[in-house]
Motif scaffolding. Sequence first.
Motif, PDB file in Angstrom:
ATOM      1  N   SER A  41       0.838  -1.188   0.000  1.00 25.90           N
ATOM      2  CA  SER A  41       0.000   0.000   0.000  1.00 25.90           C
ATOM      3  C   SER A  41       0.873   1.237   0.000  1.00 25.90           C
ATOM      4  CB  SER A  41      -0.901   0.018   1.235  1.00 25.90           C
ATOM      5  OG  SER A  41      -1.831  -1.032   1.192  1.00 25.90           O
ATOM      6  N   PRO A  42       0.477   2.290  -0.775  1.00 25.86           N
ATOM      7  CA  PRO A  42       1.305   3.484  -0.833  1.00 25.86           C
ATOM      8  C   PRO A  42       1.378   4.181   0.510  1.00 25.86           C
ATOM      9  CG  PRO A  42      -0.782   3.820  -1.981  1.00 25.86           C
ATOM     10  CD  PRO A  42      -0.693   2.369  -1.634  1.00 25.86           C
ATOM     11  N   SER A  43       2.531   4.750   0.807  1.00 30.06           N
ATOM     12  CA  SER A  43       2.680   5.533   2.027  1.00 30.06           C
ATOM     13  C   SER A  43       2.067   6.900   1.815  1.00 30.06           C
ATOM     14  CB  SER A  43       4.161   5.673   2.375  1.00 30.06           C
ATOM     15  OG  SER A  43       4.771   6.586   1.484  1.00 30.06           O
ATOM     16  N   SER A  44       1.958   7.673   2.892  1.00 34.22           N
ATOM     17  CA  SER A  44       1.373   8.998   2.779  1.00 34.22           C
ATOM     18  C   SER A  44       2.235   9.933   1.946  1.00 34.22           C
ATOM     19  CB  SER A  44       1.169   9.599   4.172  1.00 34.22           C
ATOM     20  OG  SER A  44       2.412   9.708   4.839  1.00 34.22           O
ATOM     21  N   ALA A  45       3.502   9.565   1.722  1.00 30.70           N
ATOM     22  CA  ALA A  45       4.400  10.429   0.964  1.00 30.70           C
ATOM     23  C   ALA A  45       4.465  10.074  -0.510  1.00 30.70           C
ATOM     24  CB  ALA A  45       5.803  10.359   1.564  1.00 30.70           C
ATOM     25  N   SER A  46       3.936   8.919  -0.933  1.00 27.43           N
ATOM     26  CA  SER A  46       4.025   8.515  -2.332  1.00 27.43           C
ATOM     27  C   SER A  46       2.782   8.997  -3.073  1.00 27.43           C
ATOM     28  CB  SER A  46       4.161   6.988  -2.447  1.00 27.43           C
ATOM     29  OG  SER A  46       3.096   6.325  -1.797  1.00 27.43           O
ATOM     30  N   VAL A  47       2.993   9.859  -4.053  1.00 23.37           N
ATOM     31  CA  VAL A  47       1.909  10.537  -4.748  1.00 23.37           C
ATOM     32  C   VAL A  47       2.064  10.318  -6.247  1.00 23.37           C
ATOM     33  CG1 VAL A  47       0.800  12.775  -5.142  1.00 23.37           C
ATOM     34  CG2 VAL A  47       1.873  12.282  -2.938  1.00 23.37           C
ATOM     35  N   PRO A  48       1.019   9.869  -6.941  1.00 25.04           N
ATOM     36  CA  PRO A  48       1.129   9.662  -8.389  1.00 25.04           C
ATOM     37  C   PRO A  48       1.205  10.982  -9.130  1.00 25.04           C
ATOM     38  CG  PRO A  48      -1.128   9.296  -7.679  1.00 25.04           C
ATOM     39  CD  PRO A  48      -0.317   9.491  -6.432  1.00 25.04           C
ATOM     40  N   PRO A  49       1.662  10.965 -10.394  1.00 21.66           N
ATOM     41  CA  PRO A  49       1.787  12.218 -11.155  1.00 21.66           C
ATOM     42  C   PRO A  49       0.434  12.831 -11.465  1.00 21.66           C
ATOM     43  CG  PRO A  49       2.233  10.324 -12.560  1.00 21.66           C
ATOM     44  CD  PRO A  49       2.140   9.810 -11.162  1.00 21.66           C
ATOM     45  N   LEU A  50       0.450  14.115 -11.713  1.00 20.99           N
ATOM     46  CA  LEU A  50      -0.738  14.865 -12.062  1.00 20.99           C
ATOM     47  C   LEU A  50      -1.369  14.309 -13.333  1.00 20.99           C
ATOM     48  CD1 LEU A  50      -2.420  17.487 -11.511  1.00 20.99           C
ATOM     49  CD2 LEU A  50      -0.866  18.622 -13.107  1.00 20.99           C
ATOM     50  N   ALA A  51      -2.671  14.118 -13.291  1.00 22.16           N
ATOM     51  CA  ALA A  51      -3.381  13.650 -14.474  1.00 22.16           C
ATOM     52  C   ALA A  51      -3.357  14.724 -15.565  1.00 22.16           C
ATOM     53  CB  ALA A  51      -4.822  13.301 -14.111  1.00 22.16           C
ATOM     54  N   HIS A  52      -3.202  14.291 -16.812  1.00 17.53           N
ATOM     55  CA  HIS A  52      -3.290  15.167 -17.978  1.00 17.53           C
ATOM     56  C   HIS A  52      -2.240  16.274 -17.925  1.00 17.53           C
ATOM     57  CE1 HIS A  52      -5.759  17.751 -20.935  1.00 17.53           C
ATOM     58  NE2 HIS A  52      -5.267  16.721 -21.589  1.00 17.53           N
ATOM     59  N   ALA A  53      -1.098  15.989 -17.328  1.00 15.67           N
ATOM     60  CA  ALA A  53      -0.025  16.980 -17.242  1.00 15.67           C
ATOM     61  C   ALA A  53       0.819  16.963 -18.506  1.00 15.67           C
ATOM     62  CB  ALA A  53       0.862  16.677 -16.036  1.00 15.67           C
ATOM     63  N   GLY A  54       1.569  18.035 -18.735  1.00 14.59           N
ATOM     64  CA  GLY A  54       2.550  18.033 -19.803  1.00 14.59           C
ATOM     65  C   GLY A  54       3.617  16.996 -19.492  1.00 14.59           C
ATOM     66  N   LEU A  55       3.932  16.147 -20.461  1.00  8.65           N
ATOM     67  CA  LEU A  55       4.795  14.985 -20.244  1.00  8.65           C
ATOM     68  C   LEU A  55       6.008  15.048 -21.157  1.00  8.65           C
ATOM     69  CD1 LEU A  55       5.332  12.022 -19.190  1.00  8.65           C
ATOM     70  CD2 LEU A  55       3.805  11.249 -21.034  1.00  8.65           C
ATOM     71  N   ASP A  56       7.170  14.619 -20.651  1.00 11.66           N
ATOM     72  CA  ASP A  56       8.328  14.381 -21.506  1.00 11.66           C
ATOM     73  C   ASP A  56       8.993  13.079 -21.080  1.00 11.66           C
ATOM     74  OD1 ASP A  56       9.746  15.018 -23.748  1.00 11.66           O
ATOM     75  OD2 ASP A  56      11.140  16.365 -22.750  1.00 11.66           O
ATOM     76  N   TYR A  57       9.429  12.303 -22.085  1.00  9.72           N
ATOM     77  CA  TYR A  57       9.980  10.967 -21.876  1.00  9.72           C
ATOM     78  C   TYR A  57      11.415  10.993 -22.368  1.00  9.72           C
ATOM     79  CZ  TYR A  57       9.169   5.920 -21.180  1.00  9.72           C
ATOM     80  OH  TYR A  57       9.174   4.619 -20.712  1.00  9.72           O
ATOM     81  N   GLN A  58      12.388  11.020 -21.451  1.00 13.27           N
ATOM     82  CA  GLN A  58      13.770  11.345 -21.775  1.00 13.27           C
ATOM     83  C   GLN A  58      14.742  10.201 -21.511  1.00 13.27           C
ATOM     84  OE1 GLN A  58      14.930  15.027 -19.879  1.00 13.27           O
ATOM     85  NE2 GLN A  58      13.264  16.187 -20.801  1.00 13.27           N
ATOM     86  N   LEU A  59      14.397   8.993 -21.898  1.00 11.44           N
ATOM     87  CA  LEU A  59      15.262   7.857 -21.582  1.00 11.44           C
ATOM     88  C   LEU A  59      16.532   7.828 -22.424  1.00 11.44           C
ATOM     89  CD1 LEU A  59      12.757   4.924 -20.988  1.00 11.44           C
ATOM     90  CD2 LEU A  59      13.512   6.741 -19.441  1.00 11.44           C
ATOM     91  N   GLY A  60      16.539   8.509 -23.563  1.00 18.15           N
ATOM     92  CA  GLY A  60      17.732   8.527 -24.402  1.00 18.15           C
ATOM     93  C   GLY A  60      18.748   9.576 -24.014  1.00 18.15           C
ATOM     94  N   GLY A  61      18.448  10.362 -22.996  1.00 17.58           N
ATOM     95  CA  GLY A  61      19.352  11.415 -22.544  1.00 17.58           C
ATOM     96  C   GLY A  61      18.575  12.557 -21.938  1.00 17.58           C
ATOM     97  N   ALA A  62      19.082  13.094 -20.844  1.00 19.46           N
ATOM     98  CA  ALA A  62      18.393  14.180 -20.147  1.00 19.46           C
ATOM     99  C   ALA A  62      18.643  15.507 -20.856  1.00 19.46           C
ATOM    100  CB  ALA A  62      18.860  14.249 -18.700  1.00 19.46           C
TER     101      ALA A  62
END
Length: 284
Positions: A41-62
């Motif tokens: 179960s998630p702790s009180s400090a673990s929060v999922p990302p904002l729904a419908h937020a601007g997203l970037d996926y940077q696995l090939g380099g920051a």
Amino acid sequence: MRFPPALPSRAALILVAAAAPLLTACGGVAGPRDTAASPSSPSSASVPPLAHAGLDYQLGGAYTPPKGVGVVVRDHTASPAPGAYNVCYVNAFQAQPGAEDEWDPDLLLRDGAGDVVVDKDWDEAVLDIGTAGKRERVARRVNAWIDSCADKGFDAVEPDNYDTYTRVPDGLLSAADAEAFASLLAAHAHARGLAIGQKNTAELAKDRERVGFDFAVVEECGQYEECGTYTRAFGDRVLVIEYTAQGMRRACDGWGDELAVLRRDLDLVTPDDEGYTRATCADL
């Protein structure tokens, strides 16, 4: 599928619950939480990302996220993007290419002939999570990477290759093995205050509460018409990455008003590299 490895404040990036909000240790507002108590179960400090937020996926380099991006996914060897909600990528179910020698030989999955099973799409040795003892040993190493994510200041973790069991010879690994292993990672992530995202694997989305996943990171659910499967399990806590024009159009037409949807190039290169592609539904 997987690839090598002034913004809003963090408080503005937290998912707001439809019910009364709950303050978190990170100073934000928590989203909807599973109430069933379990080791994952998630702790009180673990929060999922904002729904419908601007997203970037940077696995090939920051690189510096484009304007309007609130959620960034980077490899665990990178540092978080300042001011964003940061998701930390770890390759959890397979060894990185050429890194199989870094694992104990008995933790590499072997076929009936004793040969190491390799995911040929990515040239990666598959890790053996087929017994409780081996799951614990593999998890110790992956959890060390998760610790690094937490220590660097990431907000969540994305363990990749949850669906590895579908790409090995029949009988060597099962969905139950994958879920049992993922539960170990979820429990550890939550203990470190991190949310944890399910990567792909639509057929197991229905079990997300039992396993402990808080949100989903999904490649090509528009292309393969699977986005609805994830939203039924995760609601709007789904990050969508598409790699084709057709998939992007389908994702945006069906889910662009609800989900974070992004198109990237297959190699996930940086803006300085040839072939870089990045688009949002607003660009269509």
